[in-house]
Design a protein around this motif. Structure first.
Motif, short mmCIF file in Angstrom:
data_model
loop_
_atom_site.label_atom_id
_atom_site.label_comp_id
_atom_site.label_asym_id
_atom_site.label_seq_id
_atom_site.Cartn_x
_atom_site.Cartn_y
_atom_site.Cartn_z
N PRO A 179 32.22 38.87 32.76
CA PRO A 179 31.78 39.97 31.90
C PRO A 179 31.40 41.24 32.67
O PRO A 179 31.60 42.34 32.17
CB PRO A 179 30.57 39.40 31.16
CG PRO A 179 30.24 38.10 31.80
CD PRO A 179 31.44 37.64 32.55
N LEU A 180 30.88 41.07 33.88
CA LEU A 180 30.45 42.28 34.60
C LEU A 180 31.64 43.08 35.14
O LEU A 180 31.46 44.21 35.61
CB LEU A 180 29.46 41.93 35.72
CG LEU A 180 28.11 41.40 35.24
CD1 LEU A 180 27.15 41.24 36.42
CD2 LEU A 180 27.48 42.31 34.18
N ILE B 48 28.64 39.69 40.72
CA ILE B 48 29.19 41.03 41.00
C ILE B 48 27.98 41.95 41.21
O ILE B 48 27.40 42.50 40.26
CB ILE B 48 30.07 41.53 39.82
CG1 ILE B 48 31.09 40.45 39.42
CG2 ILE B 48 30.76 42.83 40.16
CD1 ILE B 48 32.08 40.07 40.50
N VAL B 49 27.61 42.10 42.46
CA VAL B 49 26.32 42.70 42.81
C VAL B 49 26.10 44.11 42.24
O VAL B 49 25.05 44.38 41.64
CB VAL B 49 26.12 42.64 44.35
CG1 VAL B 49 24.96 43.52 44.79
CG2 VAL B 49 25.90 41.19 44.78
N PRO B 50 27.06 45.05 42.38
CA PRO B 50 26.76 46.41 41.88
C PRO B 50 26.44 46.42 40.39
O PRO B 50 25.55 47.14 39.94
CB PRO B 50 28.06 47.19 42.17
CG PRO B 50 28.78 46.39 43.21
CD PRO B 50 28.39 44.97 43.01
N GLN B 51 27.15 45.59 39.63
CA GLN B 51 26.91 45.60 38.18
C GLN B 51 25.64 44.84 37.81
O GLN B 51 25.10 45.05 36.73
CB GLN B 51 28.11 45.03 37.43
CG GLN B 51 29.21 46.03 37.20
CD GLN B 51 30.14 46.15 38.39
OE1 GLN B 51 29.85 45.67 39.48
NE2 GLN B 51 31.26 46.81 38.19
N ILE B 52 25.16 43.97 38.68
CA ILE B 52 23.84 43.35 38.41
C ILE B 52 22.78 44.45 38.46
O ILE B 52 21.89 44.52 37.60
CB ILE B 52 23.53 42.22 39.42
CG1 ILE B 52 24.49 41.04 39.17
CG2 ILE B 52 22.07 41.76 39.29
CD1 ILE B 52 24.36 39.90 40.15
N TYR C 199 30.61 39.77 48.19
CA TYR C 199 29.17 39.80 47.87
C TYR C 199 28.52 38.53 48.40
O TYR C 199 28.56 37.47 47.76
CB TYR C 199 28.95 39.93 46.36
CG TYR C 199 29.68 41.11 45.76
CD1 TYR C 199 29.33 42.41 46.12
CD2 TYR C 199 30.71 40.93 44.84
CE1 TYR C 199 30.00 43.50 45.59
CE2 TYR C 199 31.38 42.02 44.30
CZ TYR C 199 31.02 43.30 44.69
OH TYR C 199 31.69 44.38 44.16
N GLY C 200 27.96 38.63 49.58
CA GLY C 200 27.33 37.48 50.22
C GLY C 200 26.01 37.12 49.55
O GLY C 200 25.47 37.88 48.72
#
Ligand code: SF4
Length: 344
Positions: free
Chosen positions: A162-163, A196-200, A234-235
């Protein structure tokens, strides 16, 4: 001229439509309520809109939901729905009863680009993002079939990440949570991501009070990369920082999902590493068993092994739940959705 399908339109978009039709903007709100909050209504039933406007809407617009191609019901009551989309592709949704409550798991993409090694959707590859209408349509189908109590919780945990369809997911949540729309509190909505780190960060800053679930499935970057290819970008360190940011910003716990694969991530050491990884983050951990997907070689642990892992983890981590697989017999469990028109 083809009529414009209003399914998936937000309040702001319907207000703009009203202006285009030479009407007052506020009528967009009235129309929004009729469309989403009163399933089964048609333009002519919209009694607080003028006859002239109703005729204009009937002439220019439609409100068409998704086509159900097939549904299956599991022995445990879980139902799976296959919807045929206009371009010949297909998606699935799952409705999971739990006592008097029901959770619906909806898809956000056709296929998925991330290719997680345990997932049937990942095997398809990415076809396209779903539109807002196609996401809302999965819910509307149930509301039309079962009424206002059709579902109580909504999880973006079906096909797709979804992200990676962020803007449409956010608009869908606006429609879901609006009191004039589906009127489901954002507290009952969960967005599930593989990380998905940026969208978190975007979701944390969005103002939407939704829940966040993060699929961990491994406790080291090496192992995570083996099963979740996007973990190369994304670690764990960055992912944990984003989770912490979310909890801080939203004042909410996150949920970490941990699928147990027999012989891969199920030792006492793994339990200790998992507890250590999340120790500074307000969270709960859901332990799930890997659900078999044909063509994939991972092994599902036995129920005893899953419970044993839960018991190992429980004293080490604050909140641990061992979740039962639902809808296994109809391939509706986590990771099994493939949107196939196959044998039923
Ligand atoms: S687990 Fe989620 S992110 Fe990974 S391939 Fe499947 S649908 Fe995509």
């Amino acid at each position: 001229m083809q009529k414009e399908n209003l399914l998936g339109k937000t309040i702001a978009e319907l207000e703009a439509l009203m202006e285009e039709l030479g009407e007052k903007r506020y009528k967009g709100r009235q129309l929004f309520k009729w469309l989403y909050n009163m399933p089964g209504s048609n333009f002519f039933k919209m009694s607080d809109l003028s006859k002239e406007l109703r005729t204009k809407l009937e002439g220019n617009c439609s409100f068409i939901g998704l086509d159900l191609a097939r549904s299956l019901k599991s022995a445990d009551g879980t139902e799976k729905f296959l919807f045929a989309l206009n371009d010949g592709l297909a998606i699935e949704s799952v409705l999971i009863p739990d006592g008097p409550k029901r959770t619906v798991c909806i898809s956000s993409q056709v296929g998925c680009s991330l290719g997680c090694k345990f997932c049937a959707t990942g095997l398809i590859g990415f076809r396209r993002n779903l539109t807002v209408g196609e996401m809302v349509g999965q819910l509307l189908f149930l509301r039309q079939r079962d009424g206002l109590e059709a579902f109580h919780n909504i999880v973006f945990m079906g096909m797709g990440e979804p992200l990676l369809n962020y803007d449409n997911v956010v608009k869908t949540i606006e429609i879901i949570s609006s009191e004039l729309g589906f009127s489901v509190s954002t507290k009952k909505v969960t967005v599930s991501t593989v990380g998905i780190v940026p969208q978190i960060y975007s979701l944390a800053d969005s103002g939407l009070k939704v829940n966040l679930a993060i699929s961990l499935h491994a406790t080291s970057d090496e192992k995570r990369k083996e099963i979740i290819p996007v973990a190369r970008s994304y670690g764990l360190k960055a992912l944990m920082e984003s989770a912490k940011y979310f909890t801080h910003r939203r004042k909410k716990r996150v949920t970490f999902e941990y699928i147990l694969f027999k012989g891969f991530n199920d030792t006492f050491n793994n339990a200790k590493e998992l507890a250590n990884l999340v120790k500074d983050i307000p969270c709960k951990i859901n332990i799930l068993a890997y659900n078999p997907v044909s063509g994939l070689s991972y092994r599902r642990p036995s129920d005893e092994e899953i419970n044993e892992f839960g018991k190992l983890l429980y004293p080490l981590a604050a909140a641990v739940t061992v979740r039962k697989s639902r809808g296994l017999d109809i391939e509706a469990a986590c990771g099994q959705l493939a949107g196939r028109y196959g044998k039923s």
